[in-house]
Scaffold this motif. Structure first.
Motif, short mmCIF file in Angstrom:
data_model
loop_
_atom_site.label_atom_id
_atom_site.label_comp_id
_atom_site.label_asym_id
_atom_site.label_seq_id
_atom_site.Cartn_x
_atom_site.Cartn_y
_atom_site.Cartn_z
N THR A 99 -51.49 46.52 16.09
CA THR A 99 -52.39 47.18 17.04
C THR A 99 -52.43 48.67 16.71
O THR A 99 -51.66 49.17 15.88
N VAL A 100 -53.34 49.37 17.40
CA VAL A 100 -53.45 50.81 17.22
C VAL A 100 -52.09 51.48 17.47
O VAL A 100 -51.60 52.26 16.66
N TYR A 101 -51.49 51.10 18.58
CA TYR A 101 -50.19 51.68 18.94
C TYR A 101 -49.17 51.45 17.82
O TYR A 101 -48.49 52.36 17.37
N GLU A 102 -49.12 50.21 17.36
CA GLU A 102 -48.10 49.86 16.36
C GLU A 102 -48.36 50.53 15.02
O GLU A 102 -47.45 50.94 14.32
N ASN A 103 -49.65 50.66 14.68
CA ASN A 103 -49.98 51.35 13.45
C ASN A 103 -49.46 52.78 13.46
O ASN A 103 -48.89 53.25 12.49
N ILE A 104 -49.64 53.41 14.58
CA ILE A 104 -49.20 54.81 14.67
C ILE A 104 -47.67 54.89 14.72
O ILE A 104 -47.05 55.80 14.19
N ALA A 123 -47.25 58.28 22.43
CA ALA A 123 -48.06 58.55 23.62
C ALA A 123 -48.76 59.90 23.50
O ALA A 123 -49.95 60.03 23.79
N ASP A 124 -48.03 60.91 23.03
CA ASP A 124 -48.62 62.24 22.79
C ASP A 124 -49.83 62.14 21.89
O ASP A 124 -50.88 62.71 22.15
N MET A 125 -49.62 61.39 20.80
CA MET A 125 -50.65 61.30 19.76
C MET A 125 -51.89 60.59 20.30
O MET A 125 -53.02 61.03 20.07
N LEU A 126 -51.65 59.50 21.04
CA LEU A 126 -52.78 58.75 21.62
C LEU A 126 -53.56 59.64 22.58
O LEU A 126 -54.79 59.65 22.59
N ASP A 127 -52.79 60.40 23.33
CA ASP A 127 -53.36 61.29 24.32
C ASP A 127 -54.23 62.36 23.66
O ASP A 127 -55.38 62.58 24.03
N ARG A 128 -53.66 62.91 22.64
CA ARG A 128 -54.31 64.02 21.97
C ARG A 128 -55.63 63.59 21.34
O ARG A 128 -56.60 64.34 21.34
N LYS A 135 -55.18 51.51 22.71
CA LYS A 135 -53.90 51.35 22.02
C LYS A 135 -53.50 49.90 21.72
O LYS A 135 -52.77 49.65 20.79
N ASP A 136 -54.04 48.94 22.51
CA ASP A 136 -53.66 47.55 22.26
C ASP A 136 -54.68 46.78 21.44
O ASP A 136 -54.56 45.57 21.25
N LEU A 137 -55.69 47.51 20.95
CA LEU A 137 -56.69 46.82 20.11
C LEU A 137 -56.22 46.78 18.66
O LEU A 137 -55.38 47.56 18.23
N PHE A 138 -56.81 45.84 17.93
CA PHE A 138 -56.52 45.76 16.49
C PHE A 138 -57.60 46.54 15.73
O PHE A 138 -58.72 46.69 16.22
N PRO A 139 -57.27 47.02 14.53
CA PRO A 139 -58.21 47.87 13.79
C PRO A 139 -59.61 47.28 13.68
O PRO A 139 -60.60 48.01 13.81
N THR A 140 -59.71 45.96 13.49
CA THR A 140 -61.03 45.36 13.30
C THR A 140 -61.89 45.45 14.55
O THR A 140 -63.09 45.24 14.50
N GLN A 141 -61.25 45.77 15.69
CA GLN A 141 -62.02 45.86 16.94
C GLN A 141 -62.54 47.28 17.18
O GLN A 141 -63.13 47.55 18.21
N LEU A 142 -62.30 48.19 16.22
CA LEU A 142 -62.68 49.59 16.39
C LEU A 142 -63.84 49.96 15.47
O LEU A 142 -64.06 49.33 14.44
N SER A 143 -64.56 51.04 15.86
CA SER A 143 -65.60 51.58 14.96
C SER A 143 -64.90 52.35 13.84
O SER A 143 -63.71 52.67 13.92
N GLY A 144 -65.68 52.69 12.81
CA GLY A 144 -65.12 53.41 11.67
C GLY A 144 -64.50 54.74 12.09
O GLY A 144 -63.39 55.07 11.68
#
Lengths: 221, 812
Positions: A99-104, A123-128, A135-144
């Motif tokens: 997931t996004v969270y795990e990737n980071i 959490a800081d990074m996601l916030d920023r 944060k719980d989505l997988f990369p393929t669910q995101l735009s470029g």
């Protein structure tokens, strides 16, 4: 911060020696934002990879934070880049299974950072980057553009002193590209040294210095 | 770098080792599970293949472990020996029996200081006895006759009664727990009375049931006093303790610590020569056989059961190996898809060691799922296995020994399957893997070799199984020169002298077509003797011949062919007359056998006929020289031929007759054809097991091949697209894609054939009458194997070949 002196890199094909990098001299001061430009095949990415210690060179001297990189063993080199350098790629190169969270979070896991501390840092990074909701989505669910944001967040999570970006906006539309470049500018202001490879004059304009490469040689400085 | 050290400080506190590991593990588990779900086909193939392989491996290796641990659980097992008897058996050969005369133990007890304990045990198995308790009757045939010393040698814990002397004075029995429960329920069995046909005995002790890994297994143990009481004398020897002539007793001894078996054996031999001077010449030795060898080896030291154990062990290892290879191949084949991930991980900070760990854990998660699958399959396969193997070993899952074996198997498979992929995948250089520059060309060779290895094993098993079946069908259908159909044999010697009456009564029944008698049961062990003597016999020649006493009708009854001379039917009785089989005539080198005088087993008579060799034993053995004597007195076995539909009628009639003589015991009879088939029970069972092995290994190998074809088709999708655009047809493409796999199978066949040739030649030597290894069987089996491979692969190749090229080229 780093200094390249007379760097050569070549491949042998048949009886010919094909130079990828030829007598490259480059000195980078902390806080610089450098754009490397040049036509396809001019050696931009190769130079970036050499600086990032992902690729080797055949001749010359490379000093990084006072360490003579050309004298280090592979293991020492990799521990050096893991500690001080963050990478951003054109194709984002996120891990699809995470997931996004795990990737980071992953770079922190590899550096044995405590769980509670990791949580705070991610959490800081996601916030920023304003991607808490993703944060719980997988990369393929995101735009470029979103994927690249995650890529940059991942590159920055371990607080590198140097950020290397290989055409970070190459796969993005212009609006997304502008956002990313704005972000880079901001990061640079905060003290992160950045070296990016780009085709775009406009993007290069965000930087403090442009290096033009042609056939593996630096044309101007 | 002075600034470096200060920089490191900002990293914050590092985690403790324990949390470090759990965090890593959690993360790896998560990825492993997601990977498994993301690639369902791949995971299914892997889990199914590994699960099936593990289930087979579990069952077989548990069995092997049980066989190996046989009898080793006794506290003193390394000092326990079985005393055997080795003597000359003519023609310079020797024979070893597992039994000894009874007095040898008495002698040893008093005179041989090397021996701490020695005990006798007589096991007349197959002889059914009725045990009566109040009004209930139990039929038992696993009865042993033994003495108190047995319990000082072996660990058969006494749970009720006197542990020092389980057998009380007088006639007593010791019951295993389950027998006691069967007889007396929850009541205390000690002191209870049970009766055999004409004697009454007291239960003096109860022992724990014989464990599965004991080769000694009895329903009840009776005091040796009973055997002594029943002894009717043997010539001058009037009691069991004096009888140096019969070798009826298993003798087990516990050697003193530091005792010398050679001393003991020599002393025994000297005593036997004194006590039985007649036998002294032939008796060579009393070898002491270690207890651990008793079950696995034959008395003469050759491998007995061990052969089967070793074959099963090998096959189990092969099945596990094939399943492991599948996993390795699929992982490495798929690794092209993971190269990117590996590259990224390295760049963002993964050390090689950390990646290795990740892949090991991924393998572990998959293996765990496969193990669960294996347990499910085991439950399904176990009854089938027990039925085909005839092996009733029930696995006790509460036994930690079992978990040790299972754990060891899983650990070895984990190492085997995890190591190579982990090392391979973690060794990629990051930048090259991101650029897609790694082609795994070197691993291609390893992968192909592994596929070849898989198919060598599975094709060897398939070919071997085919030949085993052909051999079994050959011996089962071979002309025996004797007509055994619709013949029922009755052991009339158990009818207490009423044999003749029985014969006369059934002879009168209209549906009994024909009848004959003999002193032996065909296909149930023939008796043989040495000392055959005739005119012109060389002095040092000693032929051991089978002897049969039969009535006049025997030859006609069984439709045997008389080669020359006359049958018993035409002669009047008087002096003994003999018919010899061809083998006997050939061995004796008689030019004109008819009219020759021979002496055999105390009889002197003339040869009146020669019968064409007929089979009366397993075709594993060659036909032995046979001397048939006319003797209609006291039939020991009556053979009756009836129409098939009347057989039950005859059995019912006999049942009634039998009840008058022996109301307690069930009637015993056998169809001769069943007796014949029973000769090959072991082989037939083994062949069924090998069918299963062959199918399983072939199936797992094909699963692997299917997986590889899938990835090959994916990897070559662009090539296929280009070829299609250039005009290649579907068939041509499919065959192009299949070729690389079919070649591997063909190579495997080429390697397997000589292996099968050598192996089968050795195996078939075990049969005196055997098939030759026909080339066309090799060819036909190979064609089938290749066809299976083609079908397996073509699922993928055809799909790839018919795919729209525009799609595949666009995705690149």
């Amino acid at each position: 911060m780093l200094e390249l002196k007379g760097i050569y890199k070549w491949v042998n094909s048949g009886n010919n020696r094909l130079f990828l990098l030829k007598d490259v001299d480059l000195s980078v001061q902390p806080g610089e934002f450098i754009s490397i430009m040049g036509p396809s095949g001019s050696g931009k990415s190769t130079l970036l990879n050499v600086i990032g210690m992902l690729d080797t060179f055949d001749q010359g001297e490379f000093t990084f934070l006072h360490e003579p990189v050309h004298k280090l063993k592979e293991k020492q080199r990799s521990s050096l880049y893991k500690q001080y350098i963050g990478f951003v790629f054109q194709a984002y190169h996120l891990i699809d299974e995470l997931t996004v969270y795990e990737n980071i979070e992953t770079p922190l896991i590899y550096q044995d950072i405590k769980s509670s501390e990791r949580k705070a840092m991610v959490a800081d990074m996601l916030d920023r980057f304003q991607i808490v909701g993703k944060k719980d989505l997988f990369p393929t669910q995101l735009s470029g553009g979103q994927q690249q944001l995650v890529g940059i967040a991942r590159a920055l999570i371990a607080k590198p002193r140097l950020l290397l970006a290989d055409e970070p906006t190459g796969n993005l539309n212009s609006k997304q590209g502008e956002e990313i470049m704005g972000l880079f500018k901001e990061l640079n202001k905060e003290g992160v040294t950045i070296i990016q490879v780009t085709h775009s004059e406009k993007n290069a304009g965000y930087g403090s210095r442009i290096i033009n490469l042609l056939d593996g040689m630096i044309q101007n400085n | 770098m002075s600034s470096g050290s200060s920089l490191r400080c900002r990293k914050g506190g590092e985690a403790t080792p324990l949390t470090k590991i759990t965090v890593m593990l959690r993360s790896y588990f998560k990825i492993a599970i997601r990977n498994i779900f993301k690639n369902r086909t791949y995971s299914f193939i892997n889990i199914a293949g590994l699960g099936l392989g593990l289930a087979t491996g579990f069952i077989m290796l548990l069995w092997v472990n049980n066989e190996y641990s046989m009898n080793r659980y006794h506290k003193h097992s390394d000092r326990i020996y079985q005393v055997n008897a080795k003597f000359k058996s003519g023609n310079g050969e020797t024979q070893v029996w597992e039994t000894t005369p009874a007095p040898i133990a008495l002698f040893a007890r008093q005179n041989i200081s090397d021996i701490e304990q020695i005990a006798r045990l007589r096991s007349p198995f197959g002889l059914k006895q009725a045990v009566k308790i109040d009004n209930k009757i139990f039929i038992e045939d696993k009865i042993g006759y033994t003495e108190n010393e047995l319990f000082k040698i072996f660990d058969f814990p006494v749970i009720a009664g006197n542990p020092k002397e389980p057998f009380a004075k007088g006639l007593s029995v010791v019951l295993p727990e389950s027998t006691a429960k069967k007889y007396f329920g929850e009541d205390d069995p000690v002191g209870k009375v049970l009766s055999f046909r004409d004697t009454t005995v007291v239960v003096s002790a109860v022992i724990k049931d014989f464990p599965a890994n004991s080769s000694l297994q009895y329903s009840l143990l009776v005091s040796l006093d009973m055997a002594k009481l029943k002894f009717r004398g043997n010539g001058n020897w009037k009691t069991v303790d004096q009888d140096w002539g019969n070798y009826d007793y298993s003798t087990y001894c516990l050697l003193k610590k530091g005792g010398n078996i050679q001393n003991a054996s020599t002393a025994m031999l000297a005593e036997l020569k004194k006590a039985n001077p007649q036998a002294a010449g032939d008796m060579l030795d009393f070898p002491f056989r270690p207890l651990k060898d008793v079950y696995l080896y034959k008395a003469d030291g050759t491998k007995g059961r061990l052969i089967m154990v070793e074959i099963f062990f090998l096959v189990a290892i092969f099945v596990l190996l094939i399943a492991s290879i599948n996993y390795i191949n699929l992982v490495t084949a798929r690794s092209t898809q993971r190269i990117k991930e590996i590259g990224i991980r390295k760049i963002i900070g993964a050390a090689k060691r950390q990646l290795c760990r990740q892949f090991f854990i991924e393998t572990g998660v998959l293996l765990a799922l496969a193990t669960v699958t294996a347990f499910l399959l085991m439950n399904l396969l176990m009854p089938v296995y027990q039925q085909v193997s005839g092996n009733t070993t029930a696995y006790d899952f509460a036994n930690w020994q079992l978990w040790k074996v299972l754990g060891a198997i899983v650990a070895v498979v984990w190492l085997l399957t995890g190591l190579y992929p982990a090392l391979l995948l973690s060794s990629f250089r990051p930048i090259e893997s991101l650029k897609g520059k790694i082609f795994l060309s070197s691993t291609g060779f390893i992968r192909k070799s592994l596929v070849v290895l898989q198919f060598v094993v599975s094709i060897t098993l398939v070919l071997g199984t085919v030949f085993i079946h052909r051999q079994l069908s050959y011996i089962q259908n071979k002309d025996l020169n004797i007509n055994t159909s619709n013949v029922i044999v009755f052991p009339t010697w158990k009818m207490k002298g009423k044999g003749n009456d029985f014969k006369n009564e059934i002879q009168r029944l209209s549906y009994v077509q024909d009848i004959t008698v003999a002193d032996m049961s065909l296909f149930d062990g023939a008796n043989s003797s040495g000392g055959l003597d005739w005119e012109g016999k060389a002095t040092n020649e000693n032929i051991t011949a089978v002897h049969m006493d039969v009535d006049k009708n025997f030859m006609q009854f069984f439709h045997t062919d008389l080669k020359e001379g006359t049958d018993f039917g035409t002669i009047s009785s008087g002096s003994p007359n003999f018919i010899l089989n061809e083998t006997a005539v050939r061995k004796m080198a008689l030019q004109k056998p008819i009219g020759e005088t021979i002496r055999f087993r105390g009889d002197t008579g003339i040869i009146i006929g020669v019968v064409k060799d007929f089979h009366f034993e397993s075709l594993k053995k060659e036909i032995r020289p046979t001397v048939i004597k006319y003797n209609a007195e006291a039939p020991e076995f009556v053979y009756a031929r009836v129409e098939q539909r009347k057989a039950q009628q005859l059995i019912n009639f006999t049942e009634k007759f039998w009840k008058q003589i022996e109301p307690a015991l069930p009637l015993e009879y056998a169809f001769l054809d069943d007796e014949l088939a029973r000769q090959y029970d072991k082989e037939t069972r083994a062949s069924h097991l090998f069918d299963a092995f062959a199918v399983i290994t072939m199936f797992i190998s094909c699963l692997g091949l299917f997986g590889l074809a899938t990835y090959s088709a994916e990897r070559r999708v662009k090539e296929i697209g280009i070829r299609k655009v250039l005009g290649a047809g579907t068939t041509r493409l499919a065959s192009l894609l299949s070729r690389e796999f079919i070649i591997l199978v063909v190579i495997a066949i080429v390697i397997a054939i000589p292996i099968v040739w050598i192996g089968m030649t050795r195996l078939l030597n075990y049969f005196a009458y055997r098939i030759s290894l026909q080339w066309w069987v090799f060819l036909a089996t190979s064609v089938v194997a290749v066809s299976i491979a083609v079908i397996t692969v073509s699922f993928q190749t055809i799909r790839a070949a018919v795919a729209n090229p525009v799609k595949s080229l666009r995705t690149e």
